[in-house]
Design an enzyme around this catalytic site. Structure first.
Site, PDB file in Angstrom:
ATOM      1  CE  LYS A 183     -16.165 -25.709 -29.295  1.00  0.00           C
ATOM      2  NZ  LYS A 183     -15.728 -26.285 -30.610  1.00  0.00           N
ATOM      3  CD  GLU A 264      -6.490 -35.893 -21.492  1.00  0.00           C
ATOM      4  OE1 GLU A 264      -5.488 -35.680 -22.224  1.00  0.00           O
ATOM      5  OE2 GLU A 264      -7.462 -36.553 -21.843  1.00  0.00           O
ATOM      6  CB  CYS A 301      -5.079 -38.532 -24.210  1.00  0.00           C
ATOM      7  SG  CYS A 301      -6.457 -39.327 -23.384  1.00  0.00           S
TER       8      CYS A 301
END
Length: 521
Positions: A183, A264, A301
């Site tokens: 996606k 994550e 991140c």
């Protein structure tokens, strides 16, 4: 050429459920063409052909899978400037960063190709029959890993190549023998289509089943949720917000057949400044912190969002250097208006918080540009206000001033799970660091000495994971060769005739993979 079409196996079609537009991050203008959102029927078709492809694809040899991964990498490189230019426009990231990320993406495809060729990921174990064993004979037992089934992958906003269509989740799933449905992230649809076509072309060139790969766009949330819920999907790879990750985990858990979601999600990546290091080089650490904090507008991140330090010699020098460095920084364009809005909201909460002091802000910028910031609070306030642990995704960090080592440890004990924790130490800190390390091991997937979490090496020993909410499964990593284990499961073959054994566990071992063998007696 970008067409705005879905890639359903080997075919292309215009999605009929709404439209998505790529947006030039620097200006906010629409980029042609528009992209048609997938309907539920499109998703169902992608899942069906992925399921049909699975048994053929998972039986491919290590060499065949390695060739696919390498072909994807070479196809991405062949896109040349078209890919780089579109990616720069859609993300606002500098060209050198995108070129580096392209190299990383191709590099991790090559890494998994080498892992597959080597064959240890199959973990072949053979226990030969022991017919004369007393009191019971032992049957011939043989184990190997196989792919779990079709995998759904969600592209990430902040890494449009390395954590997206042909990123680590896709590469490791294909290496494991699992068809993939991606996606695409709506922030970079043009980039996603270009890379998706590179994957589609590689599948065709390697003469693999067309359902091995599909790419869809989602103009609403319904298709994303349906991808997680589809009974043909056996695992999910996701990088993004905690809210979305938890929502997918809940959908997966409610299925008649629950599946793993490897998400994550959220991490503030504490940096601990130990007393001796602070006294020896507090100012140097302050400057280094700002360089790491503002890299890529702080949109990593592993960005250092929390600093823990004892108020001792060198602390003031550290804060002064960090203040001077952050004040000189220029505002940077963020990936999307939505990310910028969330960043502004998080910073505003710190600015207005009764227990937080603003140390310094960077220079203000224009539309969709982030003004960096450093803030400070006390250990007592941090422990009293749970919201101070919330991630602010971008170039903002909170310094927690501790009175002594005992208070610093107490703060660490109250931290959530993290991707990384960095320790800045000198030799005089070794005893304290040794005492604290067992606690840090329980809190993070990667511990770093005299550095920062930004910069994740794609290698065999890398761990990009950690306890919740950093990830949904503390046992895994989304970067490095170990990531393949997420999409494998063991199967044991007991007393099988040699003619029926899979190639990996046969005595002939035509694939030449490592086999751990107990010869019996």
């Amino acid at each position: 050429m970008i067409t705005g079409e879905l890639l359903i196996g080997g075919s292309t079609r215009r999605g009929s459920d709404g439209e998505i537009w790529g947006i030039e991050a620097a200006s906010g203008r629409r980029l042609e063409p528009s992209f048609g959102g997938a309907a539920l029927e499109d998703l169902e078709q992608a899942c069906l052909i992925a399921d049909q492809a699975f048994d053929t694809f998972r039986r491919t040899s290590p060499e065949e899978r390695a060739m696919l991964l390498e072909k994807i990498g070479s196809n991405i490189l062949d896109l040349g400037d078209e890919l780089i230019d579109r990616c720069v426009a859609e993300t606002g990231l500098p060209r050198i960063r995108i070129e580096g990320e392209r190299s990383r993406t191709v590099g991790q495809l090559q890494l998994f190709a080498s892992v597959v060729r080597e064959g240890a990921f199959l973990d072949v174990r053979i226990d030969k029959a022991m017919p004369s064993r007393k009191p019971q004979p032992r049957a011939d037992l043989r184990l190997t890993n196989i792919g779990v089934g079709p995998v759904g992958v969600f592209g990430a906003s902040n890494f449009p190549l390395a954590f997206s269509v042909a990123g680590g989740d896709t590469a490791s799933a294909l290496a494991a023998g699992c068809p993939v449905i991606v996606k695409a992230h709506s922030a970079h649809p043009g980039t996603s289509e270009l890379v998706g076509r590179a994957v589609q072309s590689a599948v065709r060139a390697c003469e693999l089943p067309e359902g091995t790969f599909s790419l869809i766009f989602d103009s609403k949330r319904a298709v994303s949720q349906a991808l997680v819920a589809n009974p043909r999907i056996k695992a999910i790879g996701f990088t993004g917000s905690r809210g979305a990750g938890v929502a997918f985990m809940q959908i997966a858990a409610r299925r008649p057949e629950p599946i793993p979601v490897y998400a994550e999600m959220s991490s503030i990546n504490p940096v601990i400044l130990f007393p001796s290091a602070l006294a020896a080089r507090g100012a140097e650490i302050g400057s280094q912190l700002v360089a790491a904090l503002t890299l890529g507008a702080g949109q990593f991140c592993t960005n250092p969002g929390l600093i823990l330090a004892v108020n001792s010699e060198g602390y003031d020098s550290f804060v002064t250097a960090a203040r001077e460095a952050i004040s000189a920084t220029t505002a940077a364009t963020m990936l999307t208006p939505a990310i910028h809005k969330a960043y502004r909201s998080g910073v505003d909460q710190l600015v207005s918080h009764q227990s937080v002091t603003t140390v310094a802000r960077g220079r203000a910028g224009g539309e969709n540009q982030a003004q960096a910031g450093i803030f400070e609070t006390t250990a007592g306030a941090f422990l009293s206000h749970r919201e101070l642990q919330d991630e602010v995704f971008g170039a903002a960090t909170l310094i927690v001033r501790c009175d002594d080592a005992k208070e610093l440890r107490e703060v660490v004990e109250h931290l959530e799970g993290q991707l990384t924790i960095a320790l800045h130490i000198d030799q005089g800190d070794y005893m304290f660091a040794r005492e604290l390390t067992p606690l840090l091991e329980r809190k993070a997937g990667r511990l770093i000495v005299n550095g920062f979490g930004t910069g994740v090496e794609v290698s065999h020993a890398m761990v990009h994971g950690g306890p919740f909410p950093a990830t949904s499964d503390v046992r895994t990593t989304s970067v490095g060769s170990l990531a393949i284990e997420r999409f494998l499961r063991p199967v044991c073959y007991q007393a099988f005739p040699p003619e029926l054994l899979p190639c990996a566990v046969s005595d002939a071992n035509a694939w030449g993979v490592p086999q751990r063998t107990d010869p019996g007696t």
